[in-house]
Design a protein around this motif. Structure first.
Motif, mmCIF file in Angstrom:
data_model
loop_
_atom_site.group_PDB
_atom_site.id
_atom_site.type_symbol
_atom_site.label_atom_id
_atom_site.label_comp_id
_atom_site.label_asym_id
_atom_site.label_seq_id
_atom_site.Cartn_x
_atom_site.Cartn_y
_atom_site.Cartn_z
ATOM 1 N N VAL A 111 148.055 7.852 38.914
ATOM 2 C CA VAL A 111 147.552 8.458 37.298
ATOM 3 C C VAL A 111 147.507 7.509 36.476
ATOM 4 O O VAL A 111 146.412 7.141 35.427
ATOM 5 N N LEU A 112 148.697 6.763 36.199
ATOM 6 C CA LEU A 112 149.170 6.180 34.801
ATOM 7 C C LEU A 112 147.660 4.805 35.989
ATOM 8 O O LEU A 112 146.588 4.102 34.509
ATOM 9 N N LYS A 113 147.701 4.286 36.649
ATOM 10 C CA LYS A 113 146.960 3.501 36.980
ATOM 11 C C LYS A 113 145.489 2.998 37.309
ATOM 12 O O LYS A 113 144.682 2.808 36.237
ATOM 13 N N GLU A 114 144.420 4.180 37.271
ATOM 14 C CA GLU A 114 143.480 4.652 37.157
ATOM 15 C C GLU A 114 143.135 5.516 36.153
ATOM 16 O O GLU A 114 142.030 5.001 35.871
ATOM 17 N N HIS A 115 143.380 5.948 35.194
ATOM 18 C CA HIS A 115 142.904 6.506 34.297
ATOM 19 C C HIS A 115 143.688 6.274 33.082
ATOM 20 O O HIS A 115 143.972 6.560 31.843
ATOM 21 N N GLY A 116 145.161 5.382 32.953
ATOM 22 C CA GLY A 116 146.225 5.347 32.378
ATOM 23 C C GLY A 116 146.564 6.554 31.346
ATOM 24 O O GLY A 116 146.980 7.916 32.617
ATOM 25 N N HIS A 117 147.403 6.641 30.489
ATOM 26 C CA HIS A 117 148.580 7.096 30.104
ATOM 27 C C HIS A 117 147.622 8.193 29.435
ATOM 28 O O HIS A 117 146.638 8.011 28.506
ATOM 29 N N PRO A 118 147.366 10.159 30.351
ATOM 30 C CA PRO A 118 146.629 10.734 29.820
ATOM 31 C C PRO A 118 146.730 10.908 27.981
ATOM 32 O O PRO A 118 146.069 11.694 27.995
ATOM 33 N N PHE A 119 147.540 10.477 26.926
ATOM 34 C CA PHE A 119 148.136 11.086 25.793
ATOM 35 C C PHE A 119 146.885 10.271 25.401
ATOM 36 O O PHE A 119 147.688 10.531 24.092
ATOM 37 N N LYS A 120 147.359 8.834 25.805
ATOM 38 C CA LYS A 120 146.512 7.780 24.671
ATOM 39 C C LYS A 120 144.506 8.088 24.861
ATOM 40 O O LYS A 120 144.343 7.647 24.608
ATOM 41 N N ARG A 121 144.381 9.219 25.820
ATOM 42 C CA ARG A 121 142.635 9.506 25.832
ATOM 43 C C ARG A 121 141.894 9.821 24.313
ATOM 44 O O ARG A 121 140.874 9.077 24.370
ATOM 45 N N GLY A 122 142.971 10.714 23.744
ATOM 46 C CA GLY A 122 141.945 11.373 22.499
ATOM 47 C C GLY A 122 142.192 9.766 21.480
ATOM 48 O O GLY A 122 141.731 10.223 20.182
ATOM 49 N N ALA A 123 143.006 9.224 21.878
ATOM 50 C CA ALA A 123 143.430 9.060 20.620
ATOM 51 C C ALA A 123 142.327 7.562 19.719
ATOM 52 O O ALA A 123 141.719 6.309 21.092
ATOM 53 N N PRO A 124 142.522 6.869 19.241
ATOM 54 C CA PRO A 124 140.827 6.360 18.719
ATOM 55 C C PRO A 124 141.987 4.273 19.194
ATOM 56 O O PRO A 124 142.882 4.669 18.834
ATOM 57 N N PRO A 125 140.856 3.418 19.564
ATOM 58 C CA PRO A 125 141.621 2.194 19.617
ATOM 59 C C PRO A 125 142.281 1.661 18.132
ATOM 60 O O PRO A 125 141.665 1.641 17.502
ATOM 61 N N GLN A 126 143.244 0.852 18.687
ATOM 62 C CA GLN A 126 144.720 0.510 17.223
ATOM 63 C C GLN A 126 143.973 -0.703 17.234
ATOM 64 O O GLN A 126 143.990 -1.735 17.647
#
Length: 182
Positions: A146-161
């Protein structure tokens, strides 16, 4: 005679009982979840076959963790591979699965180490420990996938910093002048 009207309905692929791949369960995580269920079940059954223990606390801890891993992963697998997840009302399935998988991997590692360190050395206990470690590897592989393919699932909704103050102002206006006027 040629057919004037063609059929207007097409089969609905979502009407089937099993929805894999779906928005919450792809093919690789499905296979990993099946491996998790099977390995944790075998670890639990082997542990349940142990009749004599010198110190039973590690055995009971391993029993609790392997049984929990088996039952909850089976439930999660059934929910995510069918349309039942839509009736539950939970909208954060990727985050729930990610947290659950990570926690179970850690607890399987701890319980397998503790049970391996304190047992009578019977073949059933060694087998249970081996399958406990294999189940932990399956959970860790799912977590890392999940980390490799989709990244951290809690950062999906966050806008890019991005540093908004250092961004250059827009050079062109959005609407070009009409008839030469601004």
């Amino acid at each position: 005679m040629t057919e004037v009207y063609s059929p207007t309905t097409a089969p609905n692929p979502k009407a089937s009982c099993c929805l894999v791949p779906s928005e919450h369960l792809e093919k690789t995580p499905l296979l990993l979840k099946i491996a998790q269920v099977l390995l944790s079940f075998v670890a639990f059954v082997l542990e349940e076959s142990v009749f004599i223990c010198t110190s039973c606390t590690p055995l009971y801890f391993f029993e609790f963790v392997s049984c929990t891993a088996f039952l909850f992963t089976l439930l999660l697998l059934i929910l995510l591979s069918t349309s039942l997840y839509q009736r539950i009302g939970i909208t954060c399935w990727p985050q729930l699965d990610f947290i659950y998988t990570g926690i179970i991997a850690v607890f399987l590692l701890i319980s397998s180490i503790v049970f391996a360190a304190d047992n009578t050395g019977s073949s059933l206990e060694r087998g249970a420990v081996a399958f406990g470690f294999l189940a932990m590897v399956a959970f860790a592989a799912d977590f890392l996938y999940v980390l490799k393919e989709h990244g951290h699932p809690f950062k999906r909704g966050a806008p890019p910093q991005e540093d908004m103050e250092s961004a250059a102002p827009e050079g062109e206006k959005l609407n070009p002048p009409v008839n030469g006027t601004e």
